[in-house]
Design a protein around this motif. Structure first.
Motif, mmCIF file in Angstrom:
data_model
loop_
_atom_site.group_PDB
_atom_site.id
_atom_site.type_symbol
_atom_site.label_atom_id
_atom_site.label_comp_id
_atom_site.label_asym_id
_atom_site.label_seq_id
_atom_site.Cartn_x
_atom_site.Cartn_y
_atom_site.Cartn_z
ATOM 1 N N MET A 163 -23.675 33.592 -26.585
ATOM 2 C CA MET A 163 -24.644 34.405 -27.314
ATOM 3 C C MET A 163 -25.471 33.520 -28.235
ATOM 4 S SD MET A 163 -23.971 37.570 -29.962
ATOM 5 C CE MET A 163 -23.321 38.638 -28.672
ATOM 6 N N GLU A 164 -26.779 33.738 -28.257
ATOM 7 C CA GLU A 164 -27.663 32.955 -29.110
ATOM 8 C C GLU A 164 -27.935 33.727 -30.400
ATOM 9 O OE1 GLU A 164 -32.119 31.011 -28.854
ATOM 10 O OE2 GLU A 164 -30.917 31.258 -27.032
ATOM 11 N N TYR A 165 -27.719 33.037 -31.512
ATOM 12 C CA TYR A 165 -27.894 33.675 -32.810
ATOM 13 C C TYR A 165 -29.243 33.306 -33.416
ATOM 14 C CZ TYR A 165 -22.855 34.590 -32.623
ATOM 15 O OH TYR A 165 -21.606 35.017 -32.258
ATOM 16 N N GLN A 166 -29.832 34.248 -34.139
ATOM 17 C CA GLN A 166 -31.081 33.970 -34.837
ATOM 18 C C GLN A 166 -30.790 33.116 -36.070
ATOM 19 O OE1 GLN A 166 -32.939 37.404 -36.551
ATOM 20 N NE2 GLN A 166 -34.750 36.292 -37.256
ATOM 21 N N THR A 167 -31.537 32.020 -36.203
ATOM 22 C CA THR A 167 -31.366 31.152 -37.359
ATOM 23 C C THR A 167 -32.214 31.663 -38.523
ATOM 24 O OG1 THR A 167 -30.940 29.205 -35.975
ATOM 25 C CG2 THR A 167 -31.641 28.806 -38.242
ATOM 26 N N LEU A 168 -31.577 31.844 -39.665
ATOM 27 C CA LEU A 168 -32.239 32.300 -40.877
ATOM 28 C C LEU A 168 -32.407 31.122 -41.834
ATOM 29 C CD1 LEU A 168 -30.093 35.531 -41.324
ATOM 30 C CD2 LEU A 168 -32.373 35.387 -40.319
ATOM 31 N N LYS A 169 -33.504 31.117 -42.571
ATOM 32 C CA LYS A 169 -33.788 30.006 -43.478
ATOM 33 C C LYS A 169 -34.130 30.523 -44.866
ATOM 34 C CE LYS A 169 -35.685 27.090 -39.772
ATOM 35 N NZ LYS A 169 -36.841 26.263 -39.329
ATOM 36 N N THR A 170 -33.714 29.776 -45.874
ATOM 37 C CA THR A 170 -34.034 30.146 -47.248
ATOM 38 C C THR A 170 -33.732 28.985 -48.187
ATOM 39 O OG1 THR A 170 -33.731 31.847 -48.945
ATOM 40 C CG2 THR A 170 -31.751 31.066 -47.829
ATOM 41 N N LYS A 171 -34.260 29.066 -49.397
ATOM 42 C CA LYS A 171 -33.843 28.159 -50.468
ATOM 43 C C LYS A 171 -32.736 28.866 -51.244
ATOM 44 C CE LYS A 171 -38.518 26.286 -50.879
ATOM 45 N NZ LYS A 171 -39.757 26.302 -51.726
ATOM 46 N N ALA A 172 -31.837 28.074 -51.826
ATOM 47 C CA ALA A 172 -30.681 28.684 -52.480
ATOM 48 C C ALA A 172 -30.127 27.785 -53.573
ATOM 49 C CB ALA A 172 -29.585 28.976 -51.457
ATOM 50 N N ILE A 173 -29.427 28.415 -54.508
ATOM 51 C CA ILE A 173 -28.617 27.699 -55.495
ATOM 52 C C ILE A 173 -27.165 28.108 -55.273
ATOM 53 C CG2 ILE A 173 -28.027 27.515 -57.945
ATOM 54 C CD1 ILE A 173 -30.934 27.617 -58.620
ATOM 55 N N VAL A 174 -26.287 27.121 -55.230
ATOM 56 C CA VAL A 174 -24.864 27.382 -55.001
ATOM 57 C C VAL A 174 -24.240 27.865 -56.309
ATOM 58 C CG1 VAL A 174 -22.662 26.420 -54.242
ATOM 59 C CG2 VAL A 174 -24.809 25.566 -53.241
ATOM 60 N N LEU A 175 -23.758 29.113 -56.305
ATOM 61 C CA LEU A 175 -23.157 29.691 -57.505
ATOM 62 C C LEU A 175 -21.691 29.313 -57.640
ATOM 63 C CD1 LEU A 175 -24.665 33.315 -57.395
ATOM 64 C CD2 LEU A 175 -25.587 31.288 -58.553
ATOM 65 N N LEU A 176 -20.946 29.416 -56.544
ATOM 66 C CA LEU A 176 -19.524 29.052 -56.576
ATOM 67 C C LEU A 176 -19.008 28.905 -55.152
ATOM 68 C CD1 LEU A 176 -17.585 31.798 -55.879
ATOM 69 C CD2 LEU A 176 -18.559 32.492 -58.052
ATOM 70 N N LYS A 177 -17.801 28.373 -55.046
ATOM 71 C CA LYS A 177 -17.189 28.198 -53.724
ATOM 72 C C LYS A 177 -15.691 28.433 -53.825
ATOM 73 C CE LYS A 177 -16.644 23.212 -54.459
ATOM 74 N NZ LYS A 177 -17.056 21.858 -54.035
ATOM 75 N N LYS A 178 -15.085 28.792 -52.692
ATOM 76 C CA LYS A 178 -13.627 28.917 -52.650
ATOM 77 C C LYS A 178 -13.137 28.481 -51.276
ATOM 78 C CE LYS A 178 -13.696 33.893 -51.518
ATOM 79 N NZ LYS A 178 -13.235 35.240 -51.939
ATOM 80 N N ASP A 179 -11.935 27.923 -51.260
ATOM 81 C CA ASP A 179 -11.352 27.413 -50.021
ATOM 82 C C ASP A 179 -10.907 28.563 -49.125
ATOM 83 O OD1 ASP A 179 -11.769 24.900 -51.029
ATOM 84 O OD2 ASP A 179 -9.681 24.572 -51.626
ATOM 85 N N ILE A 180 -11.154 28.386 -47.828
ATOM 86 C CA ILE A 180 -10.730 29.339 -46.809
ATOM 87 C C ILE A 180 -9.998 28.559 -45.715
ATOM 88 C CG2 ILE A 180 -11.472 31.010 -45.059
ATOM 89 C CD1 ILE A 180 -12.022 32.078 -47.780
ATOM 90 N N GLY A 181 -8.762 28.948 -45.443
ATOM 91 C CA GLY A 181 -8.014 28.261 -44.392
ATOM 92 C C GLY A 181 -7.783 26.795 -44.730
#
Length: 252
Positions: free
Chosen positions: A1-19
């Protein structure tokens, strides 16, 4: 399946570990508001997105809609705000802006004015000529204003008389400044459960908040405040932010 690529500018607010190797990033974006994006395998040393997707970084992001999350496919670093990150106090203040944005803004509600406020305020935190506390107060009260919680600072919210001379109080429940006469009347006739919880507010603080909410950025350069005014503004921010969010807020 081909996914539509979305684009934007962003500021990273926070992150958390997954797996074992993934991280989930909360971002505030120019085009999509607040979103969560998964960085797959990003905790691996050689992960290509590892350098760009870090706390507070300003990035150009590409992502796709996965089964459960948006998934980051590319990220180009625009500004890592080195000046802020190398000074503990500035970095703490910047992370506070990110935390407020995350707590107060709902997901996927685009708002160009909030985006500009966050981006411009973060850039201003780099400037040594600005009062750091005033920059943070500017962000807090304008964020509240943009979210629909702009307080009444020109008239008593109860009797509608224009604020001029005398003692005044700030009530989060009533949404602004209360004159002394109305405050005393409310105190006299309210029972304990309905009693207004408020803070005294000086005329200087009222004037400063009026200037801040006018969103005139030049005030950050020309407005001078003393330590007493700085403490009062901080106490008012803590009180109002905590009341709006309905939880205790630690204010820097």
């Amino acid at each position: 399946m081909e996914y539509q690529t979305l684009k934007t500018k962003a500021i990273v607010l926070l992150k958390k570990d997954i797996g074992e190797a993934d991280q989930l990033f909360t971002l505030y974006t120019e085009n999509f508001g607040k979103i969560e994006v998964l960085g797959k395998g990003i905790r691996k040393i050689k992960a290509k997105l590892r350098g760009a997707l870090q706390d507070l970084n300003y990035i150009s992001l590409e992502f796709v809609q996965g089964k459960n999350f948006f998934i980051a496919t590319d990220a180009i670093l625009k500004n890592r705000f080195k000046t802020i990150k190398k000074e503990i106090k500035r970095y703490r203040f910047a992370l506070y802006l990110c935390d407020l944005t995350n707590k107060f803004v709902k997901e996927e509600e685009r708002d160009e004015k909030i985006w500009q406020l966050l981006l411009e305020t973060t850039y201003n935190l780099q400037l040594t000529t600005y009062n750091l506390g005033l920059i943070v107060r500017y962000f807090e009260w304008n964020l509240l204003s943009l979210l629909g919680f702009e307080p009444e600072l020109y008239h008593c919210v109860l009797c509608q008389e224009r604020i001029s001379q005398g003692k005044f109080y700030f009530s989060a429940k009533e949404g602004g400044v209360i004159c002394n006469k109305c405050f005393q009347t409310k105190e006299k006739f309210s029972d304990r459960e309905n009693k207004i919880i408020s803070l005294p507010i000086s005329q200087d603080a009222i004037k400063i908040l009026r200037l801040i909410i006018l969103k005139d950025k030049t005030i950050l350069k020309r407005l001078k405040i003393n330590s007493q005014q700085e403490k009062e503004l901080k106490d008012l921010s803590k009180y109002y932010l905590s009341c709006v969010l309905e939880e205790e807020i630690f204010v820097v």
